[in-house]
Design a protein around this motif. Structure first.
Motif, PDB file in Angstrom:
ATOM      1  N   ALA A 127      -7.232   6.676  -9.918  1.00  0.00           N
ATOM      2  CA  ALA A 127      -6.051   5.858  -9.692  1.00  0.00           C
ATOM      3  C   ALA A 127      -4.717   6.057 -10.953  1.00  0.00           C
ATOM      4  N   THR A 136      -0.149   8.294  -0.648  1.00  0.00           N
ATOM      5  CA  THR A 136       0.246   6.761  -0.643  1.00  0.00           C
ATOM      6  C   THR A 136      -0.513   5.676  -1.569  1.00  0.00           C
ATOM      7  N   LYS A 137      -1.557   5.914  -2.119  1.00  0.00           N
ATOM      8  CA  LYS A 137      -2.481   5.146  -2.927  1.00  0.00           C
ATOM      9  C   LYS A 137      -2.415   5.748  -4.344  1.00  0.00           C
ATOM     10  N   ASN A 138      -1.843   6.565  -4.792  1.00  0.00           N
ATOM     11  CA  ASN A 138      -1.764   7.257  -5.941  1.00  0.00           C
ATOM     12  C   ASN A 138      -3.238   7.388  -6.461  1.00  0.00           C
ATOM     13  N   THR A 139      -3.908   8.149  -5.710  1.00  0.00           N
ATOM     14  CA  THR A 139      -5.468   8.529  -5.986  1.00  0.00           C
ATOM     15  C   THR A 139      -5.712   9.853  -5.591  1.00  0.00           C
ATOM     16  N   GLU A 181      -4.654  10.996  -2.095  1.00  0.00           N
ATOM     17  CA  GLU A 181      -3.966  10.060  -1.392  1.00  0.00           C
ATOM     18  C   GLU A 181      -2.812   9.632  -1.953  1.00  0.00           C
TER      19      GLU A 181
END
Length: 114
Positions: free
Chosen positions: A23, A74-77, A72
């Motif tokens: 993350a 949108t999830k900063n992952t 991802e």
């Protein structure tokens, strides 16, 4: 200050799978190239995989066909799926993000027991 936090490591048996995640605390995650490196005991850190801001991927020969990197936005992952693990995959896995500068996480330990 950019922070990267890895998770998902552990002690596993030969042949099983793990999924690592990283993350990133960045404002616009989608512009960063994201990568994974690993360092085994007594060895230098080595490249594992990278995924660009555009989604293109590159893998080290040692993991090609077994590991899959994905992101991802949108999830900063960024994730790393590790399949068919072998003892030689034992290492501390660290993620990195780069745009104008490069940043590193602290790493997560993966130990593959035979």
């Amino acid at each position: 200050q950019v922070q990267l936090v890895e998770s998902g490591g552990g002690l596993v048996q030969v042949g099983v799978s793990l999924r690592l995640s990283c993350a990133a605390s960045v404002t616009i995650f989608s512009v960063y190239n994201m990568g994974w490196y690993r360092q085994a005991p007594g060895k230098q850190r080595e490249f594992v995989a990278i995924i660009t801001s555009g989604g293109a991927t590159t893998y080290a020969d040692a993991v090609k066909g077994r590991f899959t990197i994905s992101r991802e936005n949108t999830k900063n992952t960024v994730n790393l799926q590790l399949n068919r693990l072998q003892p030689e995959d034992t290492a501390v896995y660290s993620c990195t993000c780069s745009f104008s500068n490069a940043y590193w996480g602290q790493g997560t330990q993966v130990t593959v027991s035979s």
